[in-house]
Write a protein that holds these residues in place. Sequence first.
Motif, short mmCIF file in Angstrom:
data_model
loop_
_atom_site.label_atom_id
_atom_site.label_comp_id
_atom_site.label_asym_id
_atom_site.label_seq_id
_atom_site.Cartn_x
_atom_site.Cartn_y
_atom_site.Cartn_z
N PRO A 84 14.81 56.59 -54.38
CA PRO A 84 13.90 57.74 -54.29
C PRO A 84 13.46 58.04 -52.86
N LYS A 95 11.19 68.91 -54.68
CA LYS A 95 11.46 67.51 -54.34
C LYS A 95 10.99 66.57 -55.45
N ILE A 117 13.78 64.40 -57.60
CA ILE A 117 13.77 62.93 -57.54
C ILE A 117 13.61 62.33 -58.94
#
Length: 375
Positions: free
Chosen positions: A52, A67, A71
């Motif tokens: 990550p 984002k 992730i």
Amino acid sequence: MPFSNNELATYLFCALLPHTKTTAFTILEWNATVKSLAQNNLEPEFLLNCSPSELMNVLTEATTSQKTKIIKKVEQRQKLGFSMIELEEALNQGYNVVFRSYMPKRLKKLSLNQRPAFYYYIGDLNILNSPHALSVVGARDALPEELNNVENICEDAANNDVLVISGGARGVDSTATNAALKAGGKAVIFPSDGLSQWSRNKEVRQYIQNGQLLIMSTQPINARFTGPYAMQRNKFIHSTGDVTLVASAKISGTKKSGTWEGVLENLKFKWSSLYVIGSSEGVEKLKSENSSVEFNSIKEVFFSTTKLSNILENQLHTLFINALSAGIDKAMIEKITLNEIRKIMDDIEKKTEVKKSSKKDDHTVKKQMSIFENM
């Protein structure tokens, strides 16, 4: 499986995979991710094993909100590894998958923000390399005279080697496809469900084996009809053809009309020129607003000098819009339009086929134009 790690990664993170209870990337999320990877000299296979924190540092082209979602989705899908049941089963059952880098040019008329990461398909993908293509849209409950007109037009299309594209629904869609196939022509269907429903049909399988029919979908192989996807796949139909024939259309009211919503999208993004037949309310509106042209014949639409120039102009408009949105330098686009196209036209005036031009010139044109083709 006959796919690279980059293609496997694309499938792993973009396929719906309903049995896994995980969420696939949206097209915008995938675009942001791929652009970020490219900025860091990385490829999609990086996603298979990254942490990550590594991914967070790489996602330079994604928004803060994107984002977080990206992730999370990567972490969920990484746990699946290469055990992608749908892909393995699809290949074993005779289906295939085409990813962006190998899509025929017709499928690349959509901008990156609209173009799926891949399609499932059955049939010969080379059908999409046909030089002329007619998309046909219309109501499921079109009038008999409208259907008869569609049948005649698509038989004529087949006789003139014009590919017929539709959504496969009853009414106008199925009439168009059946007429083209029975006349010995070729057709493409973008159905509103998965491919398994189609592959069970004996007649469909025969046309596929004959090399006449190609069926494509972004839905899982066994997916059933859904209204949202039926609307979503309109852009595949309108953008793949050189022109789109609107045979019958109701204007959207309290209940949305799939045909009409697709027409409105086409008018907005200018994927293909609109032609109409009949006198349905949607057709009359398009004519009154000068948004369409009355369809007279296949030969007039595809083989007259005036109509060919209109088709070319529309294709170039779409091509350049996509190039600009992809970040291609404007000066390079202008150079291609003014210089390279002029070279090609000069060759035509000298009655010399472009294919017979010097290897040096061919290489230059191909190299520069490939910037657009591979977007």
